[in-house]
Scaffold this motif. Structure first.
Motif, PDB file in Angstrom:
ATOM      1  N   PRO A 122       5.328  65.831  49.272  1.00 43.37           N
ATOM      2  CA  PRO A 122       3.720  66.565  49.871  1.00 43.37           C
ATOM      3  C   PRO A 122       3.048  65.611  48.076  1.00 43.37           C
ATOM      4  O   PRO A 122       3.754  66.106  47.436  1.00 43.37           O
ATOM      5  CB  PRO A 122       3.458  67.471  49.583  1.00 43.37           C
ATOM      6  CG  PRO A 122       5.212  68.227  50.362  1.00 43.37           C
ATOM      7  CD  PRO A 122       5.837  67.724  49.856  1.00 43.37           C
ATOM      8  N   VAL A 172      -2.877  67.790  47.563  1.00 46.59           N
ATOM      9  CA  VAL A 172      -2.403  68.817  47.612  1.00 46.59           C
ATOM     10  C   VAL A 172      -3.575  69.433  47.000  1.00 46.59           C
ATOM     11  O   VAL A 172      -4.164  70.531  47.143  1.00 46.59           O
ATOM     12  CB  VAL A 172      -0.736  69.099  47.644  1.00 46.59           C
ATOM     13  CG1 VAL A 172      -0.662  70.405  48.032  1.00 46.59           C
ATOM     14  CG2 VAL A 172      -0.242  68.081  48.604  1.00 46.59           C
ATOM     15  N   GLU A 192      -3.598  75.223  53.242  1.00 45.89           N
ATOM     16  CA  GLU A 192      -3.308  74.472  53.351  1.00 45.89           C
ATOM     17  C   GLU A 192      -1.896  74.675  54.110  1.00 45.89           C
ATOM     18  O   GLU A 192      -1.119  73.941  54.812  1.00 45.89           O
ATOM     19  CB  GLU A 192      -3.042  73.587  52.381  1.00 45.89           C
ATOM     20  CG  GLU A 192      -3.545  73.858  51.350  1.00 45.89           C
ATOM     21  CD  GLU A 192      -4.404  72.452  51.304  1.00 45.89           C
ATOM     22  OE1 GLU A 192      -3.687  71.649  51.957  1.00 45.89           O
ATOM     23  OE2 GLU A 192      -6.025  72.197  50.862  1.00 45.89           O
ATOM     24  N   MET A 203       2.885  69.064  55.037  1.00 45.36           N
ATOM     25  CA  MET A 203       2.344  68.138  54.744  1.00 45.36           C
ATOM     26  C   MET A 203       3.553  66.832  54.626  1.00 45.36           C
ATOM     27  O   MET A 203       4.365  65.893  54.569  1.00 45.36           O
ATOM     28  CB  MET A 203       2.308  68.277  53.268  1.00 45.36           C
ATOM     29  CG  MET A 203       0.021  68.805  53.296  1.00 45.36           C
ATOM     30  SD  MET A 203       0.216  69.963  53.281  1.00 45.36           S
ATOM     31  CE  MET A 203       0.499  70.467  51.976  1.00 45.36           C
TER      32      MET A 203
END
Lengths: 125, 232
Positions: free
Chosen positions: B73, B78, B151, B160
């Motif tokens: 990721p 992020v 997330e 991710m």
């Protein structure tokens, strides 16, 4: 036995604040403000590496350079390492060099794991 | 006896950096770290051991990241925050970095004022340091909850990419955050002893310097985490 008593303190006894430690170099405050400023600039520069999206070798070299400069300033000035005796400097700063071996070994290991996953696990894992 | 010997061995404000002085220190019978408060030498040795612990985490992170076949990721995305719809990459982490560096600056000045026997300035600067440290932990708590609840990052996976991302992130930043929290508690304890005049009575402000060493180390570790985890 090991107490760092100053001569002045033994003379004046325990009444009132003793004078500044005689065996302790007291540096002007300015040096800390300068290092603080430098650390701010270096942090801003390393953030700029990400903000402007530098890629590949340029990115890695810049990140490592700013990191080493920041770490050096903190250890040398904020942690007073340049004013310590060599006996302490070497005792603390040399052992971490052994970590290079760990990094090297684990780098080889991770390459092996990566290719094992590619060749035998179909890129899974 | 030993006190008299060590007084003569202090070479003024700058330590003797010759190899001969180094060899003499290590060859001496009584003690190696001359003119160094025992607590300071012990703190340095503790910090050395802590260096190896954090290095183990960072090296295992390197091993995981370079052995995964799924994409890692992108930390830049992020950890981006949006202000008015426009995402700014890594902005929270950048602010946290500046907060921690500032706390190191105030701590360095607190140590300096300690050796000047300036009780009020020392305690005030230590209080500011603790406050900045608590701010850092607060921002980290915000970052963690955003990652967990919005997330969906877990230690065993995330939407991710490579599953190892969460394990590295929670372990490394969690262990560092624990150090910051412990440091804040230590700063509050030492600062309250400063303001009550404890070190004026003993004539020894070394505790402030020793607490400072620990605090600068926490900042130092963050320099490496920032470079290797967030920027790489």
């Amino acid at each position: 036995m090991n107490d760092m008593t100053t001569p002045a303190q033994t003379a004046s006894g325990h009444h009132g604040p003793p004078p500044p430690a005689a065996d302790h170099p007291v540096h002007p405050i300015g040096i800390y403000l300068k290092v603080w400023g430098l650390l701010f600039v270096l942090s801003a520069l390393s953030y700029a590496v990400d903000y402007f999206g530098a890629e590949g070798w340029v990115r890695w070299v810049l990140i490592l350079t700013f990191m080493i400069l920041k770490a050096g300033l903190i250890v040398a000035i904020f942690m007073h390492m340049i004013w310590e005796r060599l006996a302490l400097i070497y005792a603390i700063l040399l052992p971490p060099l052994a970590l290079g071996t760990l990094v090297w070994l684990m780098w080889i290991e991770s390459e092996y794991t990566f290719w094992t996953r590619i060749l035998f696990l179909g890129g899974e894992g | 006896m030993s006190t008299i010997v060590r007084k003569e061995e202090v070479h003024g404000p700058v330590a003797d950096h010759s190899l001969q002085a180094f060899a003499e220190d290590w060859a001496s019978d009584q003690e190696v770290f001359k003119a160094v408060h025992w607590g300071k030498a012990m703190m340095w040795i503790f910090l050395l051991s802590d260096t190896f612990i954090f290095s183990c985490f960072l090296v295992s992170y390197m091993t995981m990241r370079s052995s995964v076949t799924e994409p890692w990721p992108n930390p830049s995305e992020v950890f981006a925050l949006s202000f008015g719809g426009q995402p700014i990459p890594l902005i929270l982490i950048a602010i946290m970095t500046f907060v921690l560096i500032s706390s190191s600056g105030t701590m360095a000045m607190a140590v300096n004022f300690g050796y000047r026997r300036n009780r009020r300035a020392t305690a005030a600067l230590m209080a500011v340091t603790a406050l900045l440290g608590a701010t850092f932990v607060g921002m980290q708590a915000f970052e963690w909850s955003k990652l967990i609840f919005e997330e969906g990052v877990r230690p065993w996976g995330n939407p991710m990419g490579a599953a190892q991302f969460g394990a590295s992130f929670f372990m490394i930043t969690g262990f560092h955050g624990l150090h910051v929290s412990a440091g804040v508690i230590m700063l509050v304890i030492v600062a309250s002893r400063v303001i009550r005049g404890h070190y004026d009575r003993t004539g020894d402000y070394s505790a402030v310097e020793i607490a400072g060493l620990y605090w600068h180390f926490v900042d130092l570790v963050w320099v490496f985490i920032f470079a290797f985890f967030y920027l790489w």
